[in-house]
Design a protein around this motif. Structure first.
Motif, mmCIF file in Angstrom:
data_model
loop_
_atom_site.group_PDB
_atom_site.id
_atom_site.type_symbol
_atom_site.label_atom_id
_atom_site.label_comp_id
_atom_site.label_asym_id
_atom_site.label_seq_id
_atom_site.Cartn_x
_atom_site.Cartn_y
_atom_site.Cartn_z
ATOM 1 N N THR A 199 -21.690 37.104 16.023
ATOM 2 C CA THR A 199 -20.400 37.084 15.686
ATOM 3 C C THR A 199 -20.028 37.428 14.313
ATOM 4 N N VAL A 200 -18.791 38.446 14.070
ATOM 5 C CA VAL A 200 -18.700 38.501 12.791
ATOM 6 C C VAL A 200 -17.114 38.516 12.941
ATOM 7 N N SER A 201 -16.431 37.884 11.909
ATOM 8 C CA SER A 201 -14.979 37.927 11.694
ATOM 9 C C SER A 201 -14.444 38.695 10.720
ATOM 10 N N VAL A 202 -13.454 39.439 10.829
ATOM 11 C CA VAL A 202 -13.021 40.380 9.818
ATOM 12 C C VAL A 202 -11.672 40.299 9.579
ATOM 13 N N GLY A 203 -10.898 40.023 8.605
ATOM 14 C CA GLY A 203 -9.680 40.075 8.138
ATOM 15 C C GLY A 203 -9.184 41.379 7.791
ATOM 16 N N THR A 204 -7.792 41.798 8.055
ATOM 17 C CA THR A 204 -7.326 43.244 7.601
ATOM 18 C C THR A 204 -5.939 43.235 7.501
ATOM 19 N N HIS A 205 -5.524 43.819 6.542
ATOM 20 C CA HIS A 205 -3.895 44.301 6.512
ATOM 21 C C HIS A 205 -3.815 45.711 6.327
ATOM 22 N N LEU A 206 -2.567 46.221 6.285
ATOM 23 C CA LEU A 206 -2.348 47.484 6.719
ATOM 24 C C LEU A 206 -3.315 48.856 6.303
ATOM 25 N N ALA A 207 -3.818 48.650 4.907
ATOM 26 C CA ALA A 207 -4.561 49.612 4.342
ATOM 27 C C ALA A 207 -6.019 49.648 5.121
ATOM 28 N N GLY A 208 -6.569 50.333 5.586
ATOM 29 C CA GLY A 208 -7.897 50.134 6.190
ATOM 30 C C GLY A 208 -7.800 49.830 7.636
ATOM 31 N N ILE A 267 -13.361 33.700 8.045
ATOM 32 C CA ILE A 267 -13.470 35.144 8.322
ATOM 33 C C ILE A 267 -14.630 35.443 7.242
ATOM 34 N N ASP A 268 -15.427 36.418 7.642
ATOM 35 C CA ASP A 268 -16.464 36.700 6.826
ATOM 36 C C ASP A 268 -16.378 37.725 5.612
ATOM 37 N N VAL A 269 -15.191 38.831 5.942
ATOM 38 C CA VAL A 269 -14.943 39.975 5.071
ATOM 39 C C VAL A 269 -13.468 40.146 5.398
ATOM 40 N N ILE A 270 -12.864 40.579 4.148
ATOM 41 C CA ILE A 270 -11.563 41.080 4.397
ATOM 42 C C ILE A 270 -11.584 42.741 4.064
ATOM 43 N N VAL A 271 -11.010 43.636 4.845
ATOM 44 C CA VAL A 271 -11.050 45.010 4.890
ATOM 45 C C VAL A 271 -9.460 45.426 4.309
ATOM 46 N N GLY A 325 -11.041 48.516 0.052
ATOM 47 C CA GLY A 325 -12.340 48.026 0.107
ATOM 48 C C GLY A 325 -12.655 46.689 0.739
ATOM 49 N N LEU A 326 -13.510 46.299 0.363
ATOM 50 C CA LEU A 326 -14.006 44.948 0.917
ATOM 51 C C LEU A 326 -13.780 43.797 -0.072
ATOM 52 N N THR A 327 -13.406 42.655 0.707
ATOM 53 C CA THR A 327 -13.314 41.331 -0.264
ATOM 54 C C THR A 327 -14.236 40.174 0.472
ATOM 55 N N LEU A 328 -15.327 39.795 -0.341
ATOM 56 C CA LEU A 328 -16.056 38.878 -0.003
ATOM 57 C C LEU A 328 -16.199 37.542 -0.742
ATOM 58 N N ALA A 329 -16.545 36.478 -0.297
ATOM 59 C CA ALA A 329 -16.939 35.361 -0.892
ATOM 60 C C ALA A 329 -17.989 35.411 -1.647
ATOM 61 N N ALA A 330 -17.792 35.408 -3.286
ATOM 62 C CA ALA A 330 -19.003 35.455 -3.918
ATOM 63 C C ALA A 330 -20.007 34.125 -3.901
ATOM 64 N N GLY A 331 -21.222 34.566 -3.698
ATOM 65 C CA GLY A 331 -22.190 33.724 -3.735
ATOM 66 C C GLY A 331 -22.536 33.147 -2.258
ATOM 67 N N ARG A 332 -21.913 33.684 -1.272
ATOM 68 C CA ARG A 332 -22.096 33.162 0.185
ATOM 69 C C ARG A 332 -22.722 34.367 0.758
ATOM 70 N N SER A 333 -23.934 33.923 1.231
ATOM 71 C CA SER A 333 -24.667 35.081 1.989
ATOM 72 C C SER A 333 -24.008 35.406 3.418
ATOM 73 N N LEU A 334 -24.198 36.538 3.868
ATOM 74 C CA LEU A 334 -23.455 36.902 5.120
ATOM 75 C C LEU A 334 -24.757 36.726 6.322
ATOM 76 N N SER A 335 -24.174 36.490 7.404
ATOM 77 C CA SER A 335 -25.067 36.445 8.712
ATOM 78 C C SER A 335 -25.448 37.681 8.928
ATOM 79 N N PRO A 336 -26.714 37.716 9.804
ATOM 80 C CA PRO A 336 -27.223 39.355 10.200
ATOM 81 C C PRO A 336 -25.740 40.245 10.702
ATOM 82 N N ALA A 337 -24.960 39.590 11.502
ATOM 83 C CA ALA A 337 -23.869 40.174 12.102
ATOM 84 C C ALA A 337 -22.822 40.746 11.051
#
Length: 314
Positions: free
Chosen positions: A102-111, A151-155, A278-290
């Motif tokens: 499972t991967v959770s992604v946050g998004t707002h209007l652009a993207g 969430i894992d990433v913001i688009v 673009g993408l916003t990630l938590a610095a220093g946190r490794s992502l899961s394979p998903a």
């Protein structure tokens, strides 16, 4: 001041969960309700944490609680720990079943209208059992969710550089434009300025967004008052229906507006209002394979279909 002993067994994961909820809710009552515990239990747990740290984490007031500098700092670390634990559990599950996850992604209007749907479609074509959870929200709310690992990433739109805790990766540049419904009286105009639109109802982004501030500056430069007849909205479905059914005008990212057959761009100059998506990630946190699979898909879509395109007005 002696360092608090946070690994001697007195600090529990439930304490970290409580701190996260208190900082988001702004009240003990709200946090207790969210966590399905009583207010006295929440209050007692907060006192236990403050006793362990030997500082006050929140200022109590008649309208709720406000984090002190200690509370703000400890909330950041609590969320980081919770995020790592969430990630660890999911990583183990995905290693046990590589086709799922499972991967959770946050998004707002652009993207949200072009980049993300295409990336998800491409990803699901090769990994149909992988679950993608999409959450919409304002940038501030999504950032809190990212910090806590929900969430894992913001688009979406990038309005700030990377920091020690947040990594921002631009994918492409996009301009915003003024749009109206296909039947709007001004659709056939050859040239317009903001003054020509002053008497029409507008849809504007919320006052807490960077885009709103940029638009206010555009109106000020043009010597035009911000429209009194306005709606504030970030939901594309709401914006689209209002544009389609009324003579309202709105500012939208070019890719979104031009990709809809029921909308028309109006020839209004907003050349200074652009942004990186673009993408916003938590610095220093490794992502899961998903999570890594979704990021790879997002990058491929950006490279194949969006890189090098300049979606300027006209």
């Amino acid at each position: 001041m002696d360092l608090p002993r946070l690994l001697d067994g007195r600090l529990k994961i439930r304490h970290l969960v409580l701190i996260d909820a208190l900082s988001r809710q702004g009240s003990v009552v709200g946090a207790a309700a969210e966590l399905h515990i009583t207010q006295p239990v929440a209050t007692r747990s907060l006192r236990d944490i403050e006793s362990l740290l030997s500082v006050e984490l929140y200022e109590r007031g008649p309208r709720g609680i406000t984090p002190t500098i200690f509370g703000t700092a400890f909330t950041e670390h609590a969320r980081a720990v919770l995020a790592q634990l969430n990630q660890a559990g999911r990583h183990v599950v995905e290693l046990a079943d590589a086709d799922r996850g499972t991967v959770s992604v946050g998004t707002h209007l652009a993207g949200s209208n072009v980049l993300l749907p295409q990336a998800i479609a491409n990803l699901k074509s090769t990994r149909p059992l992988l679950t993608v959870v999409v959450r919409e929200g304002t940038p501030d709310v999504l950032l809190t969710e990212l910090e806590a690992g929900r969430i894992d990433v913001i688009v979406g739109r990038l309005t700030s550089p990377s920091t020690s805790t947040v990594l921002r990766i631009p994918l492409y540049e996009e301009y915003v434009e003024v749009f109206a419904g296909a039947g709007h009286p001004l659709c056939d105009a050859a040239e317009l300025d903001l003054a020509d639109l002053a008497d029409y109802p507008w849809i504007l982004p919320g006052s807490e967004t960077a885009l709103r501030h940029e638009l206010e500056e555009s109106f000020a430069r043009a010597g035009v008052r911000l429209p009194d007849n306005r709606v504030e909205a970030t939901s594309f479905l709401t914006v689209r229906e209002l544009l389609r059914r009324t003579e309202t005008v709105a500012v939208l990212p070019g890719l979104i507006g031009r990709g809809d057959a029921l909308l028309r761009p109006l020839p209004v100059e907003l050349s200074r209002v652009g942004h990186s998506v673009g993408l916003t990630l938590a610095a220093g946190r490794s992502l899961s394979p998903a999570g890594r699979a979704l990021l790879d898909s997002l990058r491929r879509v950006a490279e194949q279909q969006l890189a090098g395109e300049s979606h300027a007005p006209g």
